[in-house]
Design a protein around this motif. Sequence first.
Motif, PDB file in Angstrom:
ATOM      1  N   TRP A 140       5.295  24.132 -29.846  1.00  0.00           N
ATOM      2  CA  TRP A 140       3.677  24.134 -29.745  1.00  0.00           C
ATOM      3  C   TRP A 140       3.049  24.162 -31.049  1.00  0.00           C
ATOM      4  CZ3 TRP A 140       1.377  26.979 -24.936  1.00  0.00           C
ATOM      5  CH2 TRP A 140       0.431  26.522 -24.619  1.00  0.00           C
ATOM      6  N   GLU A 159       0.642  17.057 -25.658  1.00  0.00           N
ATOM      7  CA  GLU A 159       1.617  18.030 -24.887  1.00  0.00           C
ATOM      8  C   GLU A 159       2.154  17.348 -23.700  1.00  0.00           C
ATOM      9  OE1 GLU A 159      -0.895  21.065 -23.399  1.00  0.00           O
ATOM     10  OE2 GLU A 159      -1.602  21.843 -25.286  1.00  0.00           O
ATOM     11  N   PRO A 177       4.625  25.065 -22.345  1.00  0.00           N
ATOM     12  CA  PRO A 177       5.056  23.439 -22.962  1.00  0.00           C
ATOM     13  C   PRO A 177       6.764  23.349 -22.766  1.00  0.00           C
ATOM     14  CG  PRO A 177       4.639  24.718 -24.931  1.00  0.00           C
ATOM     15  CD  PRO A 177       4.422  25.589 -23.611  1.00  0.00           C
TER      16      PRO A 177
END
Length: 95
Positions: free
Chosen positions: A46, A56, A68
């Motif tokens: 991330w 994302e 994620p």
Amino acid sequence: MSLLGFLVLLIIAAIAGAVGQAIAGYSHGGFLIAVVIGLIGALLGWWLAGALGLPELFVINIDGQPFPLVWAIIGSAIFAFVAGLVGRRRITTMY
């Protein structure tokens, strides 16, 4: 976060960690290590996506908290690869 949400988060992190270890070709251990590598990989992935301005991809919401998945797998693979390079045992023989 509820207990059920936390358990789901741990299971998803373990799956991401295991897939990341399989991609890197280096495994440190069992379920708990896969969970740790998955969580660290999620943070690393991330952060890397944010630093590079990447979108994302496939975010899973667990009790309102985003996870994620794609970046967790990519971060886990990077983390497992680096850990494999650093922690690889060297066998030396003395003659």
